[in-house]
Design a protein around this motif. Sequence first.
Motif, mmCIF file in Angstrom:
data_model
loop_
_atom_site.group_PDB
_atom_site.id
_atom_site.type_symbol
_atom_site.label_atom_id
_atom_site.label_comp_id
_atom_site.label_asym_id
_atom_site.label_seq_id
_atom_site.Cartn_x
_atom_site.Cartn_y
_atom_site.Cartn_z
ATOM 1 N N GLY A 93 5.632 19.159 -2.037
ATOM 2 C CA GLY A 93 6.489 19.070 -0.857
ATOM 3 C C GLY A 93 5.689 19.157 0.428
ATOM 4 O O GLY A 93 5.863 18.340 1.352
ATOM 5 N N ARG A 94 4.799 20.158 0.499
ATOM 6 C CA ARG A 94 3.971 20.303 1.709
ATOM 7 C C ARG A 94 2.994 19.147 1.864
ATOM 8 O O ARG A 94 2.718 18.698 2.980
ATOM 9 N N ALA A 95 2.459 18.666 0.731
ATOM 10 C CA ALA A 95 1.524 17.541 0.795
ATOM 11 C C ALA A 95 2.210 16.286 1.329
ATOM 12 O O ALA A 95 1.642 15.544 2.140
ATOM 13 N N THR A 96 3.442 16.051 0.894
ATOM 14 C CA THR A 96 4.192 14.897 1.393
ATOM 15 C C THR A 96 4.473 15.039 2.886
ATOM 16 O O THR A 96 4.416 14.052 3.628
ATOM 17 N N GLY A 97 4.765 16.266 3.310
ATOM 18 C CA GLY A 97 4.958 16.500 4.737
ATOM 19 C C GLY A 97 3.713 16.185 5.547
ATOM 20 O O GLY A 97 3.782 15.564 6.621
ATOM 21 N N ALA A 111 0.817 -1.222 0.000
ATOM 22 C CA ALA A 111 0.000 0.000 0.000
ATOM 23 C C ALA A 111 0.847 1.267 0.000
ATOM 24 O O ALA A 111 0.446 2.282 -0.572
ATOM 25 N N GLY A 112 2.010 1.213 0.647
ATOM 26 C CA GLY A 112 2.773 2.444 0.878
ATOM 27 C C GLY A 112 3.180 3.184 -0.376
ATOM 28 O O GLY A 112 2.929 4.387 -0.512
ATOM 29 N N GLY A 113 3.802 2.476 -1.335
ATOM 30 C CA GLY A 113 4.255 3.135 -2.556
ATOM 31 C C GLY A 113 3.126 3.681 -3.405
ATOM 32 O O GLY A 113 3.116 4.869 -3.757
ATOM 33 N N PRO A 114 2.126 2.846 -3.777
ATOM 34 C CA PRO A 114 1.006 3.366 -4.566
ATOM 35 C C PRO A 114 0.236 4.476 -3.873
ATOM 36 O O PRO A 114 -0.275 5.385 -4.523
ATOM 37 N N LEU A 115 0.161 4.435 -2.534
ATOM 38 C CA LEU A 115 -0.553 5.487 -1.816
ATOM 39 C C LEU A 115 0.164 6.823 -1.966
ATOM 40 O O LEU A 115 -0.464 7.862 -2.233
ATOM 41 N N LEU A 116 1.478 6.814 -1.832
ATOM 42 C CA LEU A 116 2.234 8.051 -2.001
ATOM 43 C C LEU A 116 2.235 8.502 -3.454
ATOM 44 O O LEU A 116 2.163 9.701 -3.752
ATOM 45 N N SER A 117 2.300 7.549 -4.366
ATOM 46 C CA SER A 117 2.217 7.901 -5.787
ATOM 47 C C SER A 117 0.860 8.487 -6.134
ATOM 48 O O SER A 117 0.749 9.413 -6.942
ATOM 49 N N LEU A 118 -0.199 7.941 -5.536
ATOM 50 C CA LEU A 118 -1.540 8.484 -5.739
ATOM 51 C C LEU A 118 -1.611 9.931 -5.268
ATOM 52 O O LEU A 118 -2.215 10.784 -5.926
ATOM 53 N N LEU A 119 -0.981 10.202 -4.138
ATOM 54 C CA LEU A 119 -0.919 11.583 -3.652
ATOM 55 C C LEU A 119 -0.244 12.481 -4.682
ATOM 56 O O LEU A 119 -0.702 13.600 -4.953
ATOM 57 N N GLY A 120 0.852 11.989 -5.278
ATOM 58 C CA GLY A 120 1.546 12.773 -6.300
ATOM 59 C C GLY A 120 0.701 12.993 -7.540
ATOM 60 O O GLY A 120 0.730 14.069 -8.143
ATOM 61 N N ASP A 121 -0.077 11.985 -7.934
ATOM 62 C CA ASP A 121 -0.938 12.116 -9.107
ATOM 63 C C ASP A 121 -2.019 13.178 -8.913
ATOM 64 O O ASP A 121 -2.445 13.817 -9.869
ATOM 65 N N LEU A 122 -2.475 13.351 -7.677
ATOM 66 C CA LEU A 122 -3.634 14.204 -7.413
ATOM 67 C C LEU A 122 -3.262 15.554 -6.809
ATOM 68 O O LEU A 122 -4.152 16.323 -6.443
ATOM 69 N N THR A 123 -1.973 15.839 -6.727
ATOM 70 C CA THR A 123 -1.523 17.078 -6.088
ATOM 71 C C THR A 123 -0.732 17.927 -7.079
ATOM 72 O O THR A 123 0.152 17.403 -7.765
ATOM 73 N N PRO A 124 -1.019 19.217 -7.197
ATOM 74 C CA PRO A 124 -0.213 20.094 -8.062
ATOM 75 C C PRO A 124 1.256 20.050 -7.653
ATOM 76 O O PRO A 124 1.582 19.951 -6.468
ATOM 77 N N ASN A 125 2.138 20.131 -8.628
ATOM 78 C CA ASN A 125 3.568 20.045 -8.349
ATOM 79 C C ASN A 125 4.035 21.089 -7.339
ATOM 80 O O ASN A 125 4.922 20.832 -6.517
ATOM 81 N N SER A 126 3.425 22.269 -7.385
ATOM 82 C CA SER A 126 3.848 23.349 -6.488
ATOM 83 C C SER A 126 3.535 23.047 -5.024
ATOM 84 O O SER A 126 4.111 23.661 -4.126
ATOM 85 N N ASP A 127 2.606 22.134 -4.776
ATOM 86 C CA ASP A 127 2.214 21.806 -3.404
ATOM 87 C C ASP A 127 2.723 20.449 -2.942
ATOM 88 O O ASP A 127 2.431 20.025 -1.818
#
Length: 268
Positions: A202-206, A184-200
């Motif tokens: 870093g903060r979204a990952t935090g 779950a860990g990798g796809p979950l973080l990748s999903l976050l990247g797919d749905l988050t603007p690039n400018s945000d």
Amino acid sequence: MSVVRGATSLGFPAGMALGGVISELYGPVTAFESMAVLSVIACLISYREIPETHADSRSESVGLRDIYLGLPAIAAGGANFGLLFTYSGIVFATLVSYLDTTTAASVAVGPQGTSGVLIGVSVLTGSVFAVIGGRLSDVLARRLPFVVGCLGVTSIGVIVLSVANSFPLLVTAVVLLGVGQGGAGGPLLSLLGDLTPNSDMGRATGTYNTFGDLGASTGLLISLPVANAIGFDSLYRFAAVVPIIAAAVVIFGVANIEETAPVSDARA
């Protein structure tokens, strides 16, 4: 991303596994000293090998206003909270004490060594499936089914642990937990990247990591007191519900995210 998540998930539980074995064989002082040496080595390697990539755009200050509270981060972070609450906060925090109460762990080493072996098996499984799950979710562009499926496997693993009456069943439980957490860990973080603007991102990952840390910390704080009050079997049955709730959170979040994702087909 899954390679990074696999290495991250390997570090914390692997330390618990190695520390348990060393403590069982040589005592807790030696275990702490060994971990201190490994920490120094890690710091030296990091200082030597990791380049600075944002030296020209460093922020002068960071405050609460910098926390990203977009729906993708809340949904993925909530799922990460439930995943680490169950995996690291409940199961790993109570495994040694649980092994003291069951005859299923009747192997040559004591509870600390046995828990180290079981955690090591789980961690190795999780690291392998972190890479496999991430690769498959990239190839098929279907992140959400992997996340939900692996959260379901995590829940099954906790249920098996609650009814384990033999060492093979204990191994089966921790393998299932490794598959669920790692997958779950990798796809979950990748999903976050797919749905988050690039400018945000870093903060979204935090935010995502903060939710996970809070989940693990909360589990560590409450697991043993609750186990002493209601028993390990009841605690594990309760914990098995948490990944299901986490799956519902991420499904609801993805279903309600506006069309801002760079890769929209990764939602389905």
